[in-house]
Design a protein around this motif. Structure first.
Motif, short mmCIF file in Angstrom:
data_model
loop_
_atom_site.label_atom_id
_atom_site.label_comp_id
_atom_site.label_asym_id
_atom_site.label_seq_id
_atom_site.Cartn_x
_atom_site.Cartn_y
_atom_site.Cartn_z
N PHE A 197 28.48 57.66 -51.81
CA PHE A 197 27.09 57.42 -52.22
C PHE A 197 26.98 56.07 -52.91
O PHE A 197 26.08 55.28 -52.60
N ALA A 198 27.91 55.80 -53.83
CA ALA A 198 27.88 54.53 -54.57
C ALA A 198 28.06 53.35 -53.64
O ALA A 198 27.37 52.33 -53.76
N LEU A 199 28.99 53.45 -52.70
CA LEU A 199 29.22 52.36 -51.75
C LEU A 199 27.99 52.10 -50.89
O LEU A 199 27.56 50.95 -50.73
N ALA A 200 27.41 53.16 -50.36
CA ALA A 200 26.24 53.01 -49.49
C ALA A 200 25.03 52.49 -50.26
O ALA A 200 24.17 51.81 -49.70
N ALA A 201 24.96 52.80 -51.56
CA ALA A 201 23.83 52.36 -52.37
C ALA A 201 23.96 50.90 -52.79
O ALA A 201 22.96 50.26 -53.16
N HIS A 202 25.19 50.36 -52.73
CA HIS A 202 25.41 49.01 -53.24
C HIS A 202 25.82 47.99 -52.17
O HIS A 202 25.95 46.80 -52.47
N GLY A 203 26.04 48.43 -50.94
CA GLY A 203 26.46 47.47 -49.93
C GLY A 203 26.57 48.08 -48.55
O GLY A 203 26.21 49.24 -48.33
N LYS A 204 27.10 47.29 -47.64
CA LYS A 204 27.25 47.73 -46.26
C LYS A 204 28.66 48.28 -46.02
O LYS A 204 29.65 47.68 -46.44
N VAL A 205 28.73 49.41 -45.34
CA VAL A 205 30.01 50.04 -45.00
C VAL A 205 30.13 50.06 -43.48
O VAL A 205 29.31 50.68 -42.79
N TYR A 206 31.16 49.39 -42.97
CA TYR A 206 31.36 49.33 -41.52
C TYR A 206 32.23 50.49 -41.06
O TYR A 206 33.20 50.86 -41.73
N CYS A 207 31.89 51.06 -39.91
CA CYS A 207 32.64 52.20 -39.38
C CYS A 207 33.30 51.82 -38.05
O CYS A 207 32.62 51.68 -37.02
N MET A 208 34.61 51.65 -38.08
CA MET A 208 35.37 51.39 -36.86
C MET A 208 35.47 52.68 -36.04
O MET A 208 35.85 53.71 -36.59
N GLN A 209 35.17 52.63 -34.79
CA GLN A 209 35.28 53.82 -33.95
C GLN A 209 36.68 53.87 -33.32
O GLN A 209 36.85 53.78 -32.11
N GLU A 210 37.66 54.01 -34.20
CA GLU A 210 39.05 54.06 -33.79
C GLU A 210 39.77 55.09 -34.67
O GLU A 210 39.61 55.09 -35.89
N THR A 211 40.55 55.96 -34.07
CA THR A 211 41.25 57.02 -34.81
C THR A 211 42.60 56.50 -35.30
O THR A 211 43.48 56.21 -34.50
#
Length: 315
Positions: A197-211
């Motif tokens: 929640f804190a990360l999403a509220a304060h900046g951009k979080v990138y999601c790699m589509q790799e396992t």
């Protein structure tokens, strides 16, 4: 190793992971990376053979691990085992690895650090995971991870995570204090969701589509994992979402505050649904919400997304 040279701090909280801890530590040792990193391991007074295994690794790989052998269990204390390790991390970036999980890609940290180095506009980067049982068999269970490029508060309120804890590498929010981390100091469980929640509220979080990691989901008596022990209790949830709401109130983002209020209202709804909230106490809690109309409308919007459009995984 000079602290200024450390690019990544890896913290490994462990308790009763005798059967798994070697796999976790070996998955760190196998990493192929040009970046320097530190590994902090905290044994939370395990009564099994976890500590003996850690001492063997400490002897075999001198200087590779910083071991913290707790004299008494820190569960429920402030700080707890994991939070104490976080507070000791000095790297530019930070990531956790629970003692029963492990990484399956030997280039995981290289890829994530490189991404953050080359994309300063992002506060964190996550990736996908596979869910395994106690014998490392893939269970087929799907972790509620983000399948979009960027993780947002909209994902959070839909019960979607950027990834499982050990997939999320962030800029060191402890060392650099570039956003308000007070919510992480309250000992609330689950703490990883507060971080998201804190990360999403304060900046951009990138999601790699790799396992690139394995999350071990084993439901058994005596486990300290949140998912293994979760049972809905209105009072505990009210405190968790109440703290989230108070935290969001002080943020610059009105959206974060509205969503936190909506989640608090949802818990009132759940309290009624599970018959843990008496009817005569509804207004006591409802009056804690400042933007009541907004919270209610957002709640029903999410409910429709779940029931009709399947955009939410609410249960």
């Amino acid at each position: 190793m000079n602290n200024d040279d450390i690019m990544l701090s890896i913290y490994v909280p462990t308790y009763c992971h005798e059967k798994y801890i070697s796999r976790a530590l070996d998955s760190i040792l196998m990493q192929k990376t040009s970046y320097k990193y530190e590994v902090l391991v905290g044994d939370d007074a395990s009564p099994d053979g976890t500590r003996e295994i850690l001492k063997k690794y400490e002897e075999k790989y001198p200087g590779k691990f910083k071991m913290f052998y707790r004299s008494e269990n820190m569960y429920g204390k402030i700080p707890n085992n994991a939070r104490d390790l976080q507070l000791r991390c000095v790297g530019k970036y930070i990531i956790g690895l629970e003692g029963d999980d492990y990484w399956i890609s030997d280039t995981k940290i290289e890829k994530q650090i490189s991404f953050l180095e080359n994309n300063p506009e992002y506060i964190a980067v996550a990736h996908n995971c596979v869910v395994v049982d106690e014998n490392d068999n893939v269970t087929g269970e799907k972790y509620p991870e983000c399948k979009d490029e960027i993780y947002t508060l909209e994902h959070f309120v839909s019960e979607i995570m950027p990834g499982q804890l050990t997939t999320v590498m962030a800029r060191n929010y402890v060392k650099y204090n570039f956003f308000d981390t007070s919510i992480l100091n309250k000992g609330l469980v689950p703490g990883d969701r507060l971080l998201y929640f804190a990360l999403a509220a304060h900046g951009k979080v990138y999601c790699m589509q790799e396992t690139m990691s394995a999350y071990r989901h084993v439901v058994k008596k005596g486990s300290t994992s949140f998912s293994s022990n979760y049972r809905y209790v209105f009072e505990k949830e009210e405190n968790w979402y109440g703290c989230l709401m108070e935290y969001a109130k002080n943020l610059e983002s009105n959206k974060a505050y509205y969503y936190a209020e909506m989640l608090y209202f949802r818990n009132i709804f759940y309290g009624l649904r599970y018959r843990q909230l008496p009817l005569n106490k509804i207004m006591t809690y409802f009056n804690k919400i400042e933007h009541k109309n907004k919270a209610v409308s957002l709640f029903f919007k999410q409910l429709i997304n779940h029931k009709i459009f399947k955009k939410s995984i609410w249960v």
